[in-house]
Design an enzyme around this catalytic site. Structure first.
Site, PDB file in Angstrom:
ATOM      1  N   HIS A  79       0.913  -1.488  -0.056  1.00 46.58           N
ATOM      2  CA  HIS A  79       0.305   0.036  -0.169  1.00 46.58           C
ATOM      3  C   HIS A  79       1.311   0.985   0.335  1.00 46.58           C
ATOM      4  O   HIS A  79       1.394   1.431   0.803  1.00 46.58           O
ATOM      5  CB  HIS A  79      -0.560   0.184   1.280  1.00 46.58           C
ATOM      6  CG  HIS A  79      -2.092   0.416   1.149  1.00 46.58           C
ATOM      7  ND1 HIS A  79      -1.100   2.306   1.959  1.00 46.58           N
ATOM      8  CD2 HIS A  79      -2.949   0.935   0.748  1.00 46.58           C
ATOM      9  CE1 HIS A  79      -2.575   3.360   1.494  1.00 46.58           C
ATOM     10  NE2 HIS A  79      -3.985   2.171   1.018  1.00 46.58           N
ATOM     11  N   GLY A  80       0.721   1.888  -0.818  1.00 45.30           N
ATOM     12  CA  GLY A  80       2.399   2.620  -1.497  1.00 45.30           C
ATOM     13  C   GLY A  80       2.182   4.345  -0.059  1.00 45.30           C
ATOM     14  O   GLY A  80       3.132   4.575   1.103  1.00 45.30           O
ATOM     15  N   ALA A  81       0.983   4.769  -0.027  1.00 45.77           N
ATOM     16  CA  ALA A  81       0.895   5.447   1.529  1.00 45.77           C
ATOM     17  C   ALA A  81       1.190   5.030   2.666  1.00 45.77           C
ATOM     18  O   ALA A  81       2.012   5.943   2.905  1.00 45.77           O
ATOM     19  CB  ALA A  81      -0.704   6.140   1.328  1.00 45.77           C
ATOM     20  N   ASP A  82       1.889   3.829   2.692  1.00 43.36           N
ATOM     21  CA  ASP A  82       2.062   3.727   4.319  1.00 43.36           C
ATOM     22  C   ASP A  82       3.395   2.945   3.451  1.00 43.36           C
ATOM     23  O   ASP A  82       4.443   4.030   5.153  1.00 43.36           O
ATOM     24  CB  ASP A  82       1.101   1.842   4.538  1.00 43.36           C
ATOM     25  CG  ASP A  82       0.117   2.081   4.844  1.00 43.36           C
ATOM     26  OD1 ASP A  82      -0.485   3.173   5.488  1.00 43.36           O
ATOM     27  OD2 ASP A  82      -0.148   1.226   4.686  1.00 43.36           O
ATOM     28  N   VAL A  83       4.345   2.826   3.052  1.00 44.69           N
ATOM     29  CA  VAL A  83       5.533   2.349   2.933  1.00 44.69           C
ATOM     30  C   VAL A  83       6.612   3.011   1.582  1.00 44.69           C
ATOM     31  O   VAL A  83       7.396   3.045   2.278  1.00 44.69           O
ATOM     32  CB  VAL A  83       5.577   0.334   2.675  1.00 44.69           C
ATOM     33  CG1 VAL A  83       4.383  -0.192   3.809  1.00 44.69           C
ATOM     34  CG2 VAL A  83       5.088   0.123   1.662  1.00 44.69           C
ATOM     35  N   ARG A  84       5.991   3.262   0.869  1.00 44.77           N
ATOM     36  CA  ARG A  84       6.481   3.618  -0.665  1.00 44.77           C
ATOM     37  C   ARG A  84       7.553   5.184  -0.637  1.00 44.77           C
ATOM     38  O   ARG A  84       8.339   4.914  -0.586  1.00 44.77           O
ATOM     39  CB  ARG A  84       5.508   4.717  -1.911  1.00 44.77           C
ATOM     40  CG  ARG A  84       6.285   4.916  -2.673  1.00 44.77           C
ATOM     41  CD  ARG A  84       5.029   5.447  -3.699  1.00 44.77           C
ATOM     42  NE  ARG A  84       4.299   4.689  -4.085  1.00 44.77           N
ATOM     43  CZ  ARG A  84       3.856   4.096  -5.163  1.00 44.77           C
ATOM     44  NH1 ARG A  84       4.828   3.668  -6.230  1.00 44.77           N
ATOM     45  NH2 ARG A  84       2.628   3.305  -5.314  1.00 44.77           N
TER      46      ARG A  84
ATOM     47  N   GLU B 204      -4.262  -8.208  -6.484  1.00 47.59           N
ATOM     48  CA  GLU B 204      -3.045  -8.498  -5.815  1.00 47.59           C
ATOM     49  C   GLU B 204      -3.052  -9.691  -5.079  1.00 47.59           C
ATOM     50  O   GLU B 204      -1.537 -10.771  -5.910  1.00 47.59           O
ATOM     51  CB  GLU B 204      -1.931  -7.430  -5.898  1.00 47.59           C
ATOM     52  CG  GLU B 204      -2.022  -6.373  -6.857  1.00 47.59           C
ATOM     53  CD  GLU B 204      -0.471  -5.842  -6.866  1.00 47.59           C
ATOM     54  OE1 GLU B 204      -0.544  -5.012  -7.027  1.00 47.59           O
ATOM     55  OE2 GLU B 204      -0.151  -5.188  -5.407  1.00 47.59           O
TER      56      GLU B 204
END
Length: 990
Positions: free
Chosen positions: A65-70, A131
């Site tokens: 989840h991009g907002a959490d870890v990107r 996914e």
């Protein structure tokens, strides 16, 4: 474990799989108390079928989840993997919707490993959940490896869809069909049960007071300056020095060419060692090379003087440690930063370090926030607990370690339990306001068995591998695994890299508790750690029976005298570690028959006494002993699991292993006089590792070695007298690594239909051809053929092969094979007789190759006689990235001779004068007159010009005199579909 180190561990594991095919994880999942079954579970990650049913497009597909870890965590993972040549699929170019399209499905199916980064909001995304369903489908249908990383989320919440993770999931499920929800739940449940990595504490960014400390540190670090700067972090134990250093490392390591965090130096490098050995350890960790050669004290400077490095040396207590690893600023390249944490200001002053940050205790408000983080997982008290939290933090004081331990103690308690515990805590602290008293309160709250385990670790088993601790204590406790978990939950120990770690203050507390068992009579205590107490007990053979179960004599400790009958009255002794000096070796005659651990370095006796009984022995370590043989006849070795006799240079005869059915590891490296292995080794059916490195006199192995069917690694490197291998060796169906490098007397190999060998090292100088059976080893991953001077050709090799080392095969002409693994690395240095067909094959195959060459071959469409090539793009715009094969030929001044030591070839790609890609081929030994071929990926998404300029350079340093290196020629071959190219070279065409 902070996010950087979780990402580093995950990246290391992924790299291992990507390079070696199968990961065996026995990594225990750290779940909550609600799900203790999952917490102790382990799972083997299955490798894809060795026949390569897919044409793998990527090493790794990350689902996140991009907002959490990107912005942070994923960046660390990507950096670590790219530094090891591991390719990730990143979906920046794909427009996200509620369903995943065929492009993404193809990317998942085309990736060898699926890495699922499970964060709090992962289940808020329909995209992520779909996914995951596809990933689990590939796992079930193709055996695709799936790795789970739990980032600030509990595995049990993922499995059961509870907590904040569950709330996000329920919100996503609104309006969805029952079939969709059922598929999502099934996928989440399965991925949560895959043993992986768990980051429960998140980033250092959220630590209380860390931003203000980082502001203070930035003024000392001066990161924009090219000056090489050493910075000291000074303060007492438990105050947070290591946390500050790790936060700096976490935030800035990606800005340096090389970076390393070497922790617990005081403990790990306590044994007196020459500076060369310290340098070897330092360089091995910094460069990630296990076989670093250190011939003189100038090697660090030679290799690092042009490198911008970040080095953290944690818990330094001796000047010699600094002098070996970071004595002079001139050793390191411009912009390097060396950070040292220590309790001893004298060490910093003696090293000339003037930039020092003295760590102060947190303010009262910060102390409350720290306490609440451990008690409530938030920076403020929960509703109804405000007054109670203030009272406890006020009682505990401001030392971070005390706040951590006490916060963990109160975590999960109800309000009534807090109210009941407060008077006990106050009474306890009224007697003694010192920090050990605060820590002891948490110890006193343990059950008796957990208290005993705490003392065993504090007095003997700190900084030991978890499996060894569990094995040695299995019969001393009802459930040692559960006990370890309890101590972790109470923050009394931690597990780092499968090692048990206890803070210095807690070690001191445990040893003080034991000392108080009998202040005046040390023989009535359970453990002895102080040299004077050990000397007193071992010098008095007239006293009554002793209560001692463990003795730990540290390397620096020395005893003036001990009695020959010193151990006679220590009938309860179970754990004995003697690393110091002057313990009478004849006292071995009277050792307890209850002994479980025997570690005696530099043991001076040539043979164990006949009275020695190893019936209960689990671990035997006699490093650098004078042993010639063990004993006569057969003795019971049923419980023995770990046996280390390394560097016992006089050892000629091993014991009978008929009863050693549980032996796991046997280390005989450096036993120079050992001629043979007894046939009874076949009884060691659970043996996993057998190490004969540098056993120069070893002539043969018994045929019974084939009965050790669980052997994973057999190291025979530099066994120069070994003349043959028994054919039964191929019965060891689980063998992963067979190292025969530099076995110069080995004439031939036994034929076999071996089908599961993972790695094979062969360096005999007389073999002319390899038997074609080697191509049928379907899981072979590493083949080393060093200095096989009569080898003329290679047969077909297995598709699974990832690394082929054939350097200095002087007669090698033909490669009668195809390399079908797209990730293979090929090393044919100094193979001067290779024909053109062989060279063309190397160029076409794999991700890296090296062979002798005078010019860049014509198969590279774009060539230059210098160090740069300009490529003109015929159409715009271009895709996000384009892959190229590059070829570089290095040379030196004709009047000089030399080679670099594991250095880098760098490639700088510019467009319109702006750098768009900086790529490098790391850690390769560079030779003149050799072509180095490797892949680079150029980020072309934002190019503003139609021209790309490729500039190559060698970053090098040699051990002796400098030589003048240059790029003689370079070439480029585009790999993937893209715009047509035309060439204008930088230094002239061929």
């Amino acid at each position: 474990m902070d996010s950087y180190f979780v990402s580093l561990a995950a990246a290391a594991a992924i790299s291992f799989y990507a390079l070696f095919g199968t990961i065996f994880f026995n990594r225990k999942s750290r779940s909550s108390q609600e799900d203790k079954t999952e917490a102790s579970s382990s799972l083997t990650l299955l490798a894809p079928p060795s026949s390569f049913p897919h044409n793998w497009k990527h090493h790794v597909f990350p689902s996140f989840h991009g907002a959490d870890v990107r912005t942070n965590f994923l960046g660390h993972v990507v950096k670590e993997l790219k530094s090891k040549g591991i390719d990730l699929f990143i979906d920046n170019d794909i427009e996200r919707s509620k369903s995943i399209g065929p492009e993404l499905v193809d990317a998942i199916k085309g990736s060898r490993i699926a890495m699922v980064l499970l964060s709090e909001n992962y289940a808020s995304s329909t995209w992520c959940l779909n996914e995951l369903v596809e990933i689990i489908k590939c796992r079930q249908e193709f055996g695709q490896t799936v790795m789970s990383i739990f980032y600030q989320v509990d595995p049990s919440d993922v499995k059961k869809q509870t907590g904040q993770f569950g709330k996000a999931f329920k919100k996503t499920c609104k309006g969805k069909t029952e079939d969709e929800i059922r598929r999502w739940k099934r996928a989440l449940t399965e991925v949560a049960q895959i043993a992986g990595f768990h980051s429960s504490n998140g980033d250092f960014d959220g630590l209380v007071g860390m931003e203000s400390k980082m502001t203070e540190m930035r003024s000392l670090l001066q990161l924009d300056s090219d000056e090489v700067r050493k910075i000291g972090i000074l303060g007492p134990s438990g105050i947070g020095k290591t946390t500050i250093a790790r936060s700096i490392f976490n935030r800035h390591s990606q800005d340096f060419q090389l970076s390393v965090f070497i922790d617990n130096i005081k403990r790990n490098y306590a044994i007196p060692s020459v500076k060369l050995n310290l340098q070897k350890h330092f360089m091995s960790q910094l460069t990630n090379e296990t076989c670093t050669s250190i011939s003189h004290l100038g090697v660090v400077k030679d290799r690092l003087k042009d490198k911008k490095v970040l080095v953290v040396l944690d818990d330094v207590d001796r000047l010699v440690q600094l002098e070996a690893m970071a004595k002079e600023s001139s050793w390191f390249g411009p912009g390097s930063r060396i950070i040292i944490t220590t309790q001893d200001q004298k060490v910093l002053k003696a090293s000339g370090i003037n930039h020092i940050h003295k760590v102060c205790l947190p303010s009262h408000d910060e102390a409350l926030q720290m306490f609440c983080m451990y008690a409530f997982d938030q920076k403020e008290p929960k509703d109804g607990f405000e007054g109670l939290a203030w009272k406890v933090s006020d009682l505990v004081g401001s030392l971070p370690l005390g706040l951590k331990v006490m916060g963990s103690y109160f975590r999960g308690m109800s309000e009534q339990e807090w109210i009941k515990a407060l008077p006990k805590l106050k009474t306890h602290l009224d007697r003694d306001r010192e920090i050990p008293s605060i820590l002891k309160f948490s110890y006193d709250a343990l059950h008796d068995e957990d208290k005993s385990l705490f003392l065993h670790i504090a007095c003997f088993f700190d900084d030991e591998p978890v499996d060894i601790v569990e094995g040695c204590l299995a019969k001393c406790f009802l459930d040692v695994t559960q006990g370890i978990r309890v101590l972790v939950e109470k923050s009394l120990i931690s597990i780092e890299d499968e090692m048990i770690k206890m803070s210095k203050l807690l070690v001191q507390l445990g040893r003080q508790i034991v000392q108080n068992e009998s202040v005046s009579e040390p023989g009535k205590r359970r453990f002895l750690n102080d040299a004077s107490d050990i000397g007193e007990v071992l010098s008095d053979d007239r006293a009554g029976n002793s209560s001692v179960i463990g003795i730990n004599l540290e390397p620096d400790d020395e005893i003036t005298w001990t009695s020959e009958r010193a151990f006679e009255r220590l009938s309860h002794l179970q754990f004995l570690r003697i690393l110091g000096k002057c313990v009478e070796p004849q006292s071995m005659n009277y050792l307890s028959q209850k002994l479980r651990v025997l570690i005696w370095r530099n043991f001076k006796i040539t043979c164990f006494p006949s009275s020695f009984n190893p019936k209960f022995l689990v671990k035997l370590e006699m490093h650098s002993s004078n042993l010639v043989k063990f004993w006569e006849g057969i003795k019971p070795l049923n419980n023995l699991k770990w046996m280390d006799l390394s560097d016992s240079r006089k050892l000629e005869e091993l014991p009978d292993f008929s009863t050693a059915t549980n032996l796991h590891d046997l280390n005989l490296s450096g036993c120079e006089r050992l001629v043979e292995l007894p046939s009874s080794i076949g009884s060691a059916v659970n043996l996993h590792q057998l190490n004969f490195h540098n056993c120069w006199c070893l002539v043969k192995l018994p045929s019974s070695i084939g009965n050790a069917v669980n052997l994973r690694e057999l190291n025979l490197e530099y066994c120069s007298s070994l003349v043959e291998l028994p054919s039964s060796i191929w019965n060891i169906v689980n063998l992963n690594v067979l190292n025969l490098a530099y076995c110069s007397s080995l004439v031939e190999l036994p034929s076999s239909d071996l089908y599961s060998l993972k790695s094979y090292h062969e360096s005999s100088t007389d073999i002319q051809e390899l038997d074609p059976w080697i191509g049928r080893i379907s899981c072979l991953q590493e083949l080393i053929l060093s200095e096989m001077n009569k080898l003329v050709s290679l047969p077909q090799l297995p598709d699974s092969l990832l690394h082929l080392h054939a350097e200095k095969c002087e007669s090698l002409e033909r490669l009668d094979c195809a390399f079908r693994n797209p990730d293979i690395s090929l090393n044919f240095r100094h193979c001067f007789k290779l024909n053109q067909e062989a060279k063309d094959l190397i160029i076409r195959s794999g991700t890296f190759g090296v062979f002798p060459a005078k010019e860049v071959p014509q198969c590279f469409t774009y060539r230059s006689s210098g160090s740069s090539v300009t490529v003109t793009l015929n159409q715009m715009p271009v895709g996000k990235s384009t892959k190229f094969n590059v070829a570089v030929i290095c040379d030196i001044d004709p009047f000089e001779f030399g080679e670099t030591k594991q250095e880098d070839i760098t490639c700088r790609v510019t467009s319109g004068g702006n750098a768009i890609t900086f790529n490098f081929c790391p850690g390769r030994r560079i030779y003149p007159g050799h072509l180095y071929k490797y892949e680079i990926e150029v980020e072309t998404e934002d190019v503003a010009s139609t021209e790309l300029v490729f500039e190559f350079e060698i970053n090098y340093a040699i051990a002796e005199d400098e030589v003048t290196w240059k790029i003689r020629g370079c070439g480029i071959l585009q790999l993937l579909d893209g715009p047509l190219l035309s060439l204008r070279d930088g230094d002239g065409d061929f």
